[in-house]
Structure formats: C-alpha cells, structure tokens
Scaffold this active site. Structure first.
Site, short mmCIF file in Angstrom:
data_model
loop_
_atom_site.label_atom_id
_atom_site.label_comp_id
_atom_site.label_asym_id
_atom_site.label_seq_id
_atom_site.Cartn_x
_atom_site.Cartn_y
_atom_site.Cartn_z
N ARG A 92 4.84 -1.35 -11.46
CA ARG A 92 4.92 -1.59 -13.15
C ARG A 92 3.32 -2.62 -12.87
NH1 ARG A 92 6.95 0.74 -17.17
NH2 ARG A 92 6.71 -1.29 -18.05
N HIS A 110 -0.70 -5.47 -1.38
CA HIS A 110 -2.00 -3.90 -1.55
C HIS A 110 -2.36 -3.73 -0.78
CE1 HIS A 110 -4.17 -1.45 -4.67
NE2 HIS A 110 -5.01 -1.50 -3.30
N ASP A 146 -4.97 -5.88 -8.98
CA ASP A 146 -5.63 -6.30 -7.90
C ASP A 146 -6.37 -7.14 -8.01
OD1 ASP A 146 -3.11 -4.94 -7.23
OD2 ASP A 146 -4.86 -2.92 -7.53
N LYS A 172 2.28 -0.41 7.07
CA LYS A 172 2.92 -0.58 7.14
C LYS A 172 3.77 -1.55 7.82
CE LYS A 172 5.48 1.41 2.90
NZ LYS A 172 6.63 1.64 2.23
N ALA A 174 1.39 -3.32 10.28
CA ALA A 174 0.91 -4.32 9.77
C ALA A 174 1.04 -5.35 8.63
CB ALA A 174 -0.26 -4.08 9.79
C1 GRF Z 1 3.44 -1.25 -0.21
O1 GRF Z 1 2.60 -0.21 1.18
C2 GRF Z 1 2.89 -2.42 -0.88
O2 GRF Z 1 1.82 -2.69 0.24
C3 GRF Z 1 2.65 -1.67 -1.66
O3 GRF Z 1 3.52 -0.93 -1.89
C4 GRF Z 1 4.00 0.04 -1.11
C5 GRF Z 1 5.29 -0.91 -0.73
O4 GRF Z 1 6.56 -0.34 0.33
N1 GRF Z 1 2.62 -2.83 -2.97
P1 GRF Z 1 7.79 -0.53 0.54
O5 GRF Z 1 8.64 -0.74 -0.73
O6 GRF Z 1 7.70 -2.03 1.31
O7 GRF Z 1 7.94 0.29 1.95
#
Ligand code: GRF
Length: 195
Positions: A92, A110, A146, A172, A174
């Site tokens: 959002r 991000h 961002d 992810k 990382a």
């Molecule tokens: C992550 O890649 C994060 O960087 C981005 O949204 C994704 C969330 O993934 N803001 P999860 O729901 O934590 O698996």
C-alpha cells in the site's frame, strides 16, 4: 533495557515477517513483535503469526479512502503499544499524514539496491539493465516512495541464467539476513540515544 515494540504490516506471504519474528526470539534481540497487521484478511502471513502466538489484525482497504484505511491500521498499531511500524511486503502507498506521524519510526525493505529501481518489477529491471548485482535495502519510510534514508543494504550477484523469479528467490534469502539485523541495530541505536 526494555525491548522496542514492533508492529509488522504485511499484504502477502509474510516470509520477511517470519524472519523478523524468529530473529526476535533469539537471545539479546532488542525488539519484540507485538502485532502483525494486514490490509488483506486472507494473507498467509496472518495465519502463521497467529500460530506463533502473535496478535494479529486485518482490515481490507477496499471501499476506504487511503487516509482512512491508514488510520485504521495505525490505531491497531497504537492499541498494541507499538514503538515502530515495520513494513514487510505491505503493498500500500501510505498517506503523507500517516507517514509524517511515524517519521523515524517506520521502516521498509525494498528488493533493490536503492536508489536504483524504486517501485515495482525491480528484478526484471536489474536484469534488463545488465546489472551485475541486485539486492535489498532497508530504509526509513518518507512520504516519497522508496526514498527515505538508507539504513543497510545487501548485494546479490545476478547470474547469467537468472530470471526475475530466480533472482527474487535469492534476494529473499538475503533479505531474511538483512532485515532483522538492520532493524535490531536501528532500534538499539535509538534506545541508546534516548537513554
Ligand atoms: C520482499 O521482497 C520485500 O522486499 C518487498 O516485498 C517482498 C515481501 O515478501 N517489499 P514476503 O511477503 O516477506 O515474502
């Protein structure tokens, strides 16, 4: 020192939320998760949080003005006595009023090496540009998307055979290392300043 109380906002699977939660259960973590809240009542992350004994809250954004939905979510965070709002895949855009009220206490992750690739489709854009690295950034949230101060980043090498999906998967992994650590250092620093 009392632990900082964190409300995590999610919209989807909540795997970063899980990483933050499990890290909070390790010795000496300076934060605790007091709430997991979502704009999607069916978000998978909510059932996981519930199963782990964490308070949850959900309220759909559908049919509400942005600022009104933000206020509902904010109230849940306040009722849980949260010191910080931590966004983890919360899809959002937040109203300026809401963000301003939490300045310095609202954090996001991000999936790019900001300031590169703000917004969506970050992995496809990094691959398309021929970048050698993708990565993730933990940053403070400001009204501009961002764009808040960067707290910490981690680089992930882009392999020749990477697709946006395979790169996203490694980023992810990382992120799960980066987010708990960056949040812990940030709240510990803030606690030292106010002590
Ligand atoms: C992550 O890649 C994060 O960087 C981005 O949204 C994704 C969330 O993934 N803001 P999860 O729901 O934590 O698996």
């Amino acid at each position: 020192m009392p632990k900082a109380k964190v409300a995590i906002f999610i919209s989807g699977s909540g795997t970063n939320m899980a990483a933050l939660l499990y890290a909070s259960r390790l010795p000496d973590c300076p934060y605790e998760v007091v709430l997991v809240a979502s704009n999607r009542p069916g978000a998978d992350g909510l059932s996981l949080a519930r199963a782990e004994g964490i308070a949850t809250f959900a309220h759909s954004h559908k049919g509400l003005e942005r600022a009104d939905h933000d206020a509902v979510m904010e109230r849940a965070a306040q009722d849980a006595d949260a010191d910080y709002i931590v966004l983890a895949g919360y899809m959002r855009i937040l109203s300026e009023e809401f963000v301003s009220r939490w300045t310095g206490n609202i954090i996001n992750i991000h999936p790019s090496l900001l300031p590169k690739y703000k917004g969506l489709n970050t992995h496809a854009r990094a691959i398309e540009a021929g970048d050698r690295h993708g990565g993730a950034t933990v940053h403070l949230v400001t009204p501009e998307l961002d764009s808040g101060a960067i707290l910490e980043q981690v680089k992930v090498t882009i392999l020749p055979e990477d697709t946006p999906d395979t790169l996203a998967e490694r980023v992810k992994l990382a992120e799960y290392q980066l987010y708990p650590r960056a949040l812990a250092s940030y709240v510990a620093r803030a606690a030292r300043v106010t002590a």
